[in-house]
Motif scaffolding. Structure first.
Motif, PDB file in Angstrom:
ATOM      1  N   VAL A 240      40.828  44.456  27.530  1.00 15.99           N
ATOM      2  CA  VAL A 240      40.270  42.791  27.229  1.00 15.99           C
ATOM      3  C   VAL A 240      39.936  42.551  28.439  1.00 15.99           C
ATOM      4  O   VAL A 240      39.821  41.120  27.244  1.00 15.99           O
ATOM      5  N   ALA A 241      39.677  42.732  29.782  1.00 11.78           N
ATOM      6  CA  ALA A 241      38.909  41.516  30.350  1.00 11.78           C
ATOM      7  C   ALA A 241      37.583  41.727  30.502  1.00 11.78           C
ATOM      8  O   ALA A 241      36.727  43.428  30.073  1.00 11.78           O
ATOM      9  N   PRO A 242      36.589  40.984  30.661  1.00 10.80           N
ATOM     10  CA  PRO A 242      35.173  41.145  31.395  1.00 10.80           C
ATOM     11  C   PRO A 242      35.120  41.921  32.114  1.00 10.80           C
ATOM     12  O   PRO A 242      36.340  42.128  33.490  1.00 10.80           O
ATOM     13  N   ALA A 243      33.884  42.688  32.676  1.00 14.47           N
ATOM     14  CA  ALA A 243      33.957  43.614  33.357  1.00 14.47           C
ATOM     15  C   ALA A 243      33.995  43.457  34.774  1.00 14.47           C
ATOM     16  O   ALA A 243      34.593  43.928  35.004  1.00 14.47           O
ATOM     17  N   GLU A 244      32.997  42.434  35.300  1.00 14.94           N
ATOM     18  CA  GLU A 244      33.466  42.281  36.240  1.00 14.94           C
ATOM     19  C   GLU A 244      35.184  41.274  36.640  1.00 14.94           C
ATOM     20  O   GLU A 244      35.082  42.370  38.219  1.00 14.94           O
ATOM     21  N   VAL A 245      35.480  41.331  35.921  1.00 14.85           N
ATOM     22  CA  VAL A 245      36.985  40.939  36.682  1.00 14.85           C
ATOM     23  C   VAL A 245      38.239  41.806  36.758  1.00 14.85           C
ATOM     24  O   VAL A 245      38.249  42.398  37.442  1.00 14.85           O
ATOM     25  N   SER A 246      37.399  42.971  35.323  1.00 13.39           N
ATOM     26  CA  SER A 246      38.637  44.856  35.922  1.00 13.39           C
ATOM     27  C   SER A 246      38.131  45.326  37.433  1.00 13.39           C
ATOM     28  O   SER A 246      38.447  45.292  37.682  1.00 13.39           O
ATOM     29  N   ALA A 247      36.599  45.344  37.224  1.00  9.64           N
ATOM     30  CA  ALA A 247      36.004  46.104  38.448  1.00  9.64           C
ATOM     31  C   ALA A 247      36.452  45.022  39.710  1.00  9.64           C
ATOM     32  O   ALA A 247      36.793  46.325  40.675  1.00  9.64           O
ATOM     33  N   ASP A 248      36.792  44.102  39.790  1.00  8.54           N
ATOM     34  CA  ASP A 248      37.384  42.989  40.730  1.00  8.54           C
ATOM     35  C   ASP A 248      38.921  43.262  41.529  1.00  8.54           C
ATOM     36  O   ASP A 248      38.875  43.734  41.944  1.00  8.54           O
ATOM     37  N   ILE A 249      39.816  43.129  40.300  1.00  9.47           N
ATOM     38  CA  ILE A 249      41.015  44.054  39.648  1.00  9.47           C
ATOM     39  C   ILE A 249      40.672  45.277  40.673  1.00  9.47           C
ATOM     40  O   ILE A 249      41.383  45.556  41.545  1.00  9.47           O
ATOM     41  N   GLU A 250      40.230  45.807  40.267  1.00  5.89           N
ATOM     42  CA  GLU A 250      40.582  47.497  40.857  1.00  5.89           C
ATOM     43  C   GLU A 250      40.133  47.810  41.820  1.00  5.89           C
ATOM     44  O   GLU A 250      40.584  48.594  42.804  1.00  5.89           O
ATOM     45  N   ASN A 251      39.227  47.028  42.584  1.00  9.60           N
ATOM     46  CA  ASN A 251      38.500  47.265  44.209  1.00  9.60           C
ATOM     47  C   ASN A 251      39.445  46.321  44.797  1.00  9.60           C
ATOM     48  O   ASN A 251      40.025  46.702  46.222  1.00  9.60           O
ATOM     49  N   ARG A 252      40.323  45.984  44.423  1.00  8.21           N
ATOM     50  CA  ARG A 252      41.435  44.992  45.395  1.00  8.21           C
ATOM     51  C   ARG A 252      42.226  45.844  45.078  1.00  8.21           C
ATOM     52  O   ARG A 252      43.301  45.639  46.001  1.00  8.21           O
ATOM     53  N   LEU A 253      43.129  46.254  44.462  1.00 12.02           N
ATOM     54  CA  LEU A 253      44.085  47.359  44.327  1.00 12.02           C
ATOM     55  C   LEU A 253      43.829  48.793  45.507  1.00 12.02           C
ATOM     56  O   LEU A 253      44.413  49.178  45.759  1.00 12.02           O
ATOM     57  N   ARG A 254      42.342  49.288  45.613  1.00 14.55           N
ATOM     58  CA  ARG A 254      42.154  50.248  46.290  1.00 14.55           C
ATOM     59  C   ARG A 254      41.677  49.605  47.326  1.00 14.55           C
ATOM     60  O   ARG A 254      42.344  50.329  48.250  1.00 14.55           O
TER      61      ARG A 254
END
Ligand code: ADP
Ligand code: TRP
Length: 321
Positions: A240-254
């Motif tokens: 549901v989110a733009p690719a850069e948004v989901s990639a950024d959140i995934e990186n922050r979780l990591r």
């Protein structure tokens, strides 16, 4: 190229239906001549409430049109407006081995869950084959759970062509790998029958609550989460989110320092924004039901123009004419 798919009016449509079938179907409008229909005959195998079928059928029409099905480019119709499909079901059913139907995953899953099967449920793949073959479809966009049904359609078409001469086009399924199975709120396949759905046009408060109650592990926000890509909310966010948004959140979780509460909030916000334009369009359509009715009537007559020729050829091939 002719593209065809159907969706049952057996409940409220969810984002698994949208990403698995409706979005690919809508995008395919640019690649060929599309036939999309509301599979109300199929819904009879599981739903026995007439008012609910009527209501669901209207909602499927509103949902599909709101999400971008363009009735000028596509033929959009109700399956039962062409009862010809039932005649073809009989013709094909008489060539379909029992063993083929006994091996159907969806039939086996349903009976294993304790649903007592009726003839319609057993014959479901034959009706689906008739849907596809009646319109000479080449390509059938569906989610992975329907792959076997399209393969059975191929088998049945080949059998008919061998018995009575080249008559039917043998179709191919089109399944998008990245959305083949959208997970539900509990991690199983999202499905109306599992009560784990996020509806496309769900109520705001109720959907927020559903998303905020997705169960996660007990790691604190500070802890790093190297397995973030496996997280259910991350997987849904990617849709549901733009690719850069989901990639950024995934990186922050990591990296650590980003918690599950924030993740779920982000998921809700992006879900809501993703469908906002369609929600507005849906409200306009719901205020103009005469238009929706006319779309389906026109669709049925355009569908009939193809179906009547194909059925006649099949009747002639097998000696009914
Ligand atoms: P449900 O399982 O909710 O009853 P349907 O069987 O009516 O859904 O499916 C309608 C269409 O949506 C089919 O093409 C199906 O493959 C697709 N679909 C349903 N659930 C999913 C899912 N979780 N992921 C991907 N596609 C799905
Ligand atoms: N069986 C499909 C489902 O449950 C719906 C369907 C009926 C269909 N007829 C079809 C899909 C023909 C593709 C082509 O999702």
């Amino acid at each position: 190229m002719r593209i065809l798919s159907g969706i049952q009016p057996s409940g409220t449509l969810h984002i698994g239906n949208y990403f698995g079938m409706m979005k690919p179907a809508i995008e395919l409008q640019a690649r060929g001549e599309c036939f999309y229909f509301i599979a109300d005959y199929h819904s009879m195998t599981s739903l026995t409430d007439a008012a609910e079928r009527r209501r669901n059928s209207l909602n499927v029409a509103l949902d599909f049109l709101a999400c971008g099905l363009d009735p000028k480019r596509s033929v959009f119709f109700r399956q039962s407006d062409l009862p010809e499909v039932c005649e073809l079901t009989w013709i094909l059913g008489s060539l379909t081995p029992m063993g083929l139907l006994e091996r159907a995953h969806s039939y086996k899953d349903k009976t294993a869950k304790g649903i007592s099967p009726n003839f319609g449920l057993f014959a479901y793949p034959v009706l689906m084959a008739a849907d596809i073959l009646l319109y000479n479809a080449n390509l059938v966009p569906v989610g992975r759970d329907q792959k076997q049904h399209v393969e059975m359609t191929r088998d049945i078409a080949i059998k008919f062509n061998q018995a009575y001469g080249e008559t039917f086009v043998v179709p191919d399924p089109e399944i998008r790998a990245e959305v083949a199975t959208v997970p539900g709120l509990d991690g199983q396949k999202m499905s109306k029958s599992y009560g784990n759905t996020i509806d496309i046009f769900g109520d705001e408060k109720a959907t927020r609550k559903k998303i905020m109650s997705i169960v996660m592990d007990s790691r604190t926000p500070q802890e790093s989460k190297p397995d973030a890509d496996k997280n259910l909310a991350v997987q849904l966010l990617k849709l549901v989110a733009p690719a850069e948004v989901s990639a950024d959140i995934e990186n922050r979780l990591r990296a650590g320092g980003y918690g599950y509460g924030d993740l779920k909030k982000a998921l809700f916000e992006h879900y809501w924004a993703c469908f906002a334009p369609y929600r507005a369009r849906r409200a306009e359509l719901a205020a103009n039901l005469d238009y929706v009715d006319q779309v389906l009537k026109d669709g049925a007559s355009r569908a009939r123009a193809v179906a009547s020729g194909v059925l006649k050829t099949a009747r002639q091939a097998c000696g009914l004419e």
